[in-house]
Motif scaffolding. Structure first.
Motif, PDB file in Angstrom:
ATOM      1  N   GLN A 146      35.437  32.475  29.860  1.00  0.00           N
ATOM      2  CA  GLN A 146      36.393  32.684  28.771  1.00  0.00           C
ATOM      3  C   GLN A 146      35.682  32.947  27.443  1.00  0.00           C
ATOM      4  OE1 GLN A 146      39.315  29.543  28.461  1.00  0.00           O
ATOM      5  NE2 GLN A 146      40.630  30.780  27.153  1.00  0.00           N
ATOM      6  N   THR A 204      40.751  27.192  33.190  1.00  0.00           N
ATOM      7  CA  THR A 204      39.293  27.311  33.051  1.00  0.00           C
ATOM      8  C   THR A 204      38.583  26.264  33.896  1.00  0.00           C
ATOM      9  OG1 THR A 204      39.467  28.294  30.856  1.00  0.00           O
ATOM     10  CG2 THR A 204      37.382  27.199  31.384  1.00  0.00           C
ATOM     11  N   ASP A 239      38.096  35.041  33.256  1.00  0.00           N
ATOM     12  CA  ASP A 239      38.904  34.064  32.520  1.00  0.00           C
ATOM     13  C   ASP A 239      39.391  34.657  31.198  1.00  0.00           C
ATOM     14  OD1 ASP A 239      40.138  31.789  31.618  1.00  0.00           O
ATOM     15  OD2 ASP A 239      38.383  30.484  31.870  1.00  0.00           O
ATOM     16  N   GLU A 240      40.652  35.019  31.154  1.00  0.00           N
ATOM     17  CA  GLU A 240      41.304  35.571  29.971  1.00  0.00           C
ATOM     18  C   GLU A 240      40.507  36.680  29.281  1.00  0.00           C
ATOM     19  OE1 GLU A 240      43.679  33.192  27.506  1.00  0.00           O
ATOM     20  OE2 GLU A 240      43.585  31.423  28.796  1.00  0.00           O
TER      21      GLU A 240
END
Ligand SMILES: Nc1ncnc2c1ncn2[C@@H]1O[C@H](COP(=O)(O)OP(=O)(O)O)[C@@H](O)[C@H]1O
Ligand SMILES: [Mg+2]
Length: 239
Positions: free
Chosen positions: A83, A41, A153-154
């Motif tokens: 994220q 991140t 992000d994820e």
């Protein structure tokens, strides 16, 4: 081409990312894997300008964005799906599609076609959406900005296998429409399913770099190297 050269970055004086270099060709997907807390991140936050870049270079095509502000980076074509999704609680889905929208292939209609579940929720506020819907919305909001590169992000984090499958399909379509995608993904199977290339980070440093074929061939080696678990998604990707 999107390139990061010998990047050192972190928070204030703290260095999290050390000597990281990679490049992504236009229209390709690069997966970034690594355990919790290794700096994935932070890498994205440095690229988008929220974290501190100590040294190194960030290049988008011929433009050097290293010194650019977050706003300038977004204008230059860096789209970000953070994220924590950062959906606006008091805006409707339709209103999210207007925030930061810029002309191009991706407009609200194209996003609704990509995510029919979102189309059904046009008038719903961000606050009442499920986790999966929020993720689709965060991706849709970035898409309508028609960026040149998208950082995700994820996106599959914490979502049910069925929702994850839908998201993977959507990300595939986004890439096939020509988007360059940087995808942080903890689950190696997801990374393998989507990526043209993959890098692995451990404690802020690059520990693996290879194409999808190499990653497939050396999967257990890379798993051991990075220490990422991959149990639950594997089954879903076989289908
Ligand atoms: N906003 C922030 N401010 C200060 N430190 C942060 C912030 N976000 C992450 N960190 C620190 O940076 C390091 C890497 O975290 P992070 O980049 O979130 O890892 P990952 O995404 O790989 O799980 C950790 O030590 C974390 O505590
Ligand atoms: Mg993270």
């Amino acid at each position: 081409m999107f390139e990061v050269h010998q990047l050192y970055a972190g928070w204030g004086k703290t260095v999290v990312i050390e000597d990281l270099s990679f490049a992504v060709k236009e229209g390709q997907c690069l997966s970034i894997i690594g355990r919790n807390g290794v700096g994935k991140t932070t890498l994205f936050e440095a690229i988008t300008g929220r974290a501190t870049t100590h040294s190194g270079r960030i290049l988008l095509g011929e433009r050097d964005l290293t010194q650019a502000t977050t706003f300038q980076k977004a204008r230059a074509g860096l789209g970000y799906v953070p994220q924590n999704r950062e959906v606006f609680k008091s805006l409707t889905v339709a209103e999210h599609m207007q925030v930061g929208s810029r002309p191009g292939f991706w407009d609200a209609a194209a996003v609704y076609q990509l995510f029919p579940g979102l189309a059904a929720r046009k008038q719903s506020l961000g606050a009442v959406l499920s986790g999966g819907e929020q993720q689709m919305l965060a991706i849709g909001r970035a898409l309508v900005g028609n960026p040149r590169v998208m950082l995700m992000d994820e996106p599959t984090e914490g979502l049910s296998p069925l929702i994850v499958e839908g998201l993977l399909e959507a990300i595939r379509k986004i890439v096939s429409e020509g988007m360059t995608v940087l995808l942080v993904e903890q689950q190696l199977d997801v990374a393998i399913a989507l990526a043209d290339h993959c890098i692995a980070i451990d404690r802020g440093r690059l520990v693996y770099c290879g194409d999808a074929q190499d990653l497939r061939a050396r999967q257990s080696e890379v798993e051991a190297l990075v220490g990422v678990a991959l149990t639950d998604v594997r089954m879903n990707l076989k289908a």
